[in-house]
Design an enzyme around this catalytic site. Sequence first.
Site, PDB file in Angstrom:
ATOM      1  N   ARG A  78       0.731  -1.127  -0.521  1.00 47.87           N
ATOM      2  CA  ARG A  78       0.141   0.108  -0.481  1.00 47.87           C
ATOM      3  C   ARG A  78       0.856   1.378  -0.270  1.00 47.87           C
ATOM      4  O   ARG A  78       1.538   1.194   0.966  1.00 47.87           O
ATOM      5  CB  ARG A  78      -1.083   0.171   1.065  1.00 47.87           C
ATOM      6  CG  ARG A  78      -1.178   1.179   1.438  1.00 47.87           C
ATOM      7  CD  ARG A  78      -2.333   1.789   2.530  1.00 47.87           C
ATOM      8  NE  ARG A  78      -3.584   2.453   2.816  1.00 47.87           N
ATOM      9  CZ  ARG A  78      -3.205   3.648   3.793  1.00 47.87           C
ATOM     10  NH1 ARG A  78      -2.484   3.021   4.571  1.00 47.87           N
ATOM     11  NH2 ARG A  78      -3.858   4.358   3.649  1.00 47.87           N
ATOM     12  N   HIS A 122      -2.948  11.347   0.661  1.00 46.69           N
ATOM     13  CA  HIS A 122      -2.323  10.840   2.649  1.00 46.69           C
ATOM     14  C   HIS A 122      -1.800  12.222   2.320  1.00 46.69           C
ATOM     15  O   HIS A 122       0.366  12.138   2.940  1.00 46.69           O
ATOM     16  CB  HIS A 122      -1.196   9.807   2.270  1.00 46.69           C
ATOM     17  CG  HIS A 122      -0.651   8.693   4.104  1.00 46.69           C
ATOM     18  ND1 HIS A 122      -0.931   7.703   4.129  1.00 46.69           N
ATOM     19  CD2 HIS A 122      -0.258   9.483   4.554  1.00 46.69           C
ATOM     20  CE1 HIS A 122      -0.219   7.749   5.059  1.00 46.69           C
ATOM     21  NE2 HIS A 122      -0.290   8.962   5.623  1.00 46.69           N
ATOM     22  N   GLU A 167      -7.135   9.251   6.831  1.00 47.92           N
ATOM     23  CA  GLU A 167      -7.321   9.418   7.942  1.00 47.92           C
ATOM     24  C   GLU A 167      -7.915  10.599   7.485  1.00 47.92           C
ATOM     25  O   GLU A 167      -6.676  11.726   8.447  1.00 47.92           O
ATOM     26  CB  GLU A 167      -6.635   9.647   8.580  1.00 47.92           C
ATOM     27  CG  GLU A 167      -5.116   8.033   8.791  1.00 47.92           C
ATOM     28  CD  GLU A 167      -3.998   7.833   9.773  1.00 47.92           C
ATOM     29  OE1 GLU A 167      -4.296   9.081  10.612  1.00 47.92           O
ATOM     30  OE2 GLU A 167      -3.447   6.314  10.191  1.00 47.92           O
ATOM     31  N   ASN A 300      -6.644   2.109   9.486  1.00 46.74           N
ATOM     32  CA  ASN A 300      -6.113   2.061  10.794  1.00 46.74           C
ATOM     33  C   ASN A 300      -5.246   1.783  12.185  1.00 46.74           C
ATOM     34  O   ASN A 300      -6.535   3.229  13.270  1.00 46.74           O
ATOM     35  CB  ASN A 300      -5.120   3.405  10.373  1.00 46.74           C
ATOM     36  CG  ASN A 300      -4.295   3.691   9.236  1.00 46.74           C
ATOM     37  OD1 ASN A 300      -5.090   2.694   8.231  1.00 46.74           O
ATOM     38  ND2 ASN A 300      -4.410   4.468   8.670  1.00 46.74           N
ATOM     39  N   TYR A 302      -4.055   1.573  16.179  1.00 49.97           N
ATOM     40  CA  TYR A 302      -2.793   1.605  16.545  1.00 49.97           C
ATOM     41  C   TYR A 302      -2.864   2.042  18.183  1.00 49.97           C
ATOM     42  O   TYR A 302      -2.509   1.105  18.696  1.00 49.97           O
ATOM     43  CB  TYR A 302      -1.526   3.038  16.695  1.00 49.97           C
ATOM     44  CG  TYR A 302      -1.374   2.873  15.295  1.00 49.97           C
ATOM     45  CD1 TYR A 302      -0.078   2.477  14.990  1.00 49.97           C
ATOM     46  CD2 TYR A 302      -1.857   3.588  13.934  1.00 49.97           C
ATOM     47  CE1 TYR A 302       0.507   2.560  13.765  1.00 49.97           C
ATOM     48  CE2 TYR A 302      -1.793   3.728  12.834  1.00 49.97           C
ATOM     49  CZ  TYR A 302      -0.255   3.201  12.800  1.00 49.97           C
ATOM     50  OH  TYR A 302       0.288   3.012  11.693  1.00 49.97           O
ATOM     51  N   GLU A 362      -3.225  -0.225   8.237  1.00 54.20           N
ATOM     52  CA  GLU A 362      -2.198  -0.107   8.940  1.00 54.20           C
ATOM     53  C   GLU A 362      -2.492  -0.403  10.610  1.00 54.20           C
ATOM     54  O   GLU A 362      -3.270  -0.461  10.926  1.00 54.20           O
ATOM     55  CB  GLU A 362      -1.729   2.271   9.066  1.00 54.20           C
ATOM     56  CG  GLU A 362      -1.509   2.759   7.657  1.00 54.20           C
ATOM     57  CD  GLU A 362      -1.236   4.145   8.261  1.00 54.20           C
ATOM     58  OE1 GLU A 362      -1.133   4.569   9.523  1.00 54.20           O
ATOM     59  OE2 GLU A 362      -1.584   4.920   7.269  1.00 54.20           O
TER      60      GLU A 362
END
Length: 460
Positions: A78, A122, A167, A300, A302, A362
């Site tokens: 990606r 991005h 995002e 994504n 985290y 991600e």
Amino acid sequence: MTETFDFPAGFVWGAATSSYQIEGAWDEDGKGESIWDRFSHTPGRVRDGDTGDVACDHYHRWAEDVALMQALGLQAYRFSVSWPRILPAGRGAVNPAGLDFYDRLVDGLLDAGIEPFVTLYHWDLPQALQDEGGWPARSTAEAFVEYADVLSRRLGDRVTHWITHNEPAVTAYTAHFHGAHAPGVRDMATALRVAHHLLLSHGWTVELLRRNSPGAEVGITLNVNYSVPASPGAADANLARRHDGMWYRWFLDPLVGHGYPADVVADRVAEGALPPEGLDVVHPGDMAAIAVPIDFMGVNYYRREVFRDRAAAGNLPQVVFEPPQSAPAWTEMGWEIYPEGLYHVLRRLHQEYQMPKLYVTENGCSFSGGAGADGRTNDRRRIDYLAGHFAAAAQAIAHGAPLAGYFVWSLFDNFEWAHGYAQRFGIVWVDFETGERIPKESALWYQRFIFAQSEKEIEK
Ligand code: IFM
């Protein structure tokens, strides 16, 4: 360890990067200036004055990088495209050298048996568009459609997965409310206009991408962490609700046709960031455009975010994430390691939002530690992080989440935005002086893991 994971046949294992974070060549071959070029060249904006001028020098080393991905056994990659490399002024004149670069990269990936997942945006907006108003202006959403058209006409015969935005919440809030990312604006009303135009530009391009890239799947990537109150008390619950609403539901709800969440609108009206009649940039038809069905959602993930209302206990500041409990549970970004949160987020997207298909676009962690004398890095903590999240992903699949792939963030140590090069998320170590790449132990572990998964598929 690999025996404990069960992933469906065809599950895709990959790694992710983004243009500004790795490419370098910021002003080469006709590329226009981006807002991140301008921001990082402005003293005081990025730690240690770091810039993405050279970064991993991927623009020049892409062939070597594709060979490395192939050696690691990656099945998908990606990456994002730099809009000002394609359209230096954001719209109008096309830069052929920019298109050629991505054309070669896509061909190189396909020749290596690696599936390209392409993100259109991005964060590196052409500075020329910023000068005309940037994302707070509707005209930037219109320019995005032109950019998506130019790019997908060129690559659409080979790219099978398109991601419109990465995002959007970070572009809206980190860049336009907190001012920590380019273009460094601090105003909530502006951030909400930005969010709307990002979502709108997404909605406007989904069908176009499908037309220019027949058979391809189109989606969007949101950052969704796991927000929870520290206690069952109303004050903590309210903080968690506000955060979840502002950062996640503000984007998820309109994408599935629910419009902007009423409780979050009320929060913003109460703060004076929105007038009582709501967002002034919403035109008739916009919300339907945003809710166009997508083929997949990228997520994504985290960390967990725990909210405790200290003000209720007479203690400021009001909003806090829980302080570290034990060192190994935190990455060097200060983010809690909480794999179960990935399970909850995937289940939520499946059950609450009925997403047709999910990719973890991600997931990863920042740990320093250089290349050892033997050329390897001691990277046990990253391996543990990844293994924990793979187990959580497998568990979510077992409970019905339609997860089809996973991309580790990141393939390389790279430019971590306002942190510059101080945070290392890569499974491949990069020496930023020489450009040398050295796979860390986590990369070699991931290589063995992917290989073992493929073997299992063959056995099935
Ligand atoms: O490096 C970033 C990436 O660009 C977007 N998602 C989070 C990563 C780590 O902060």
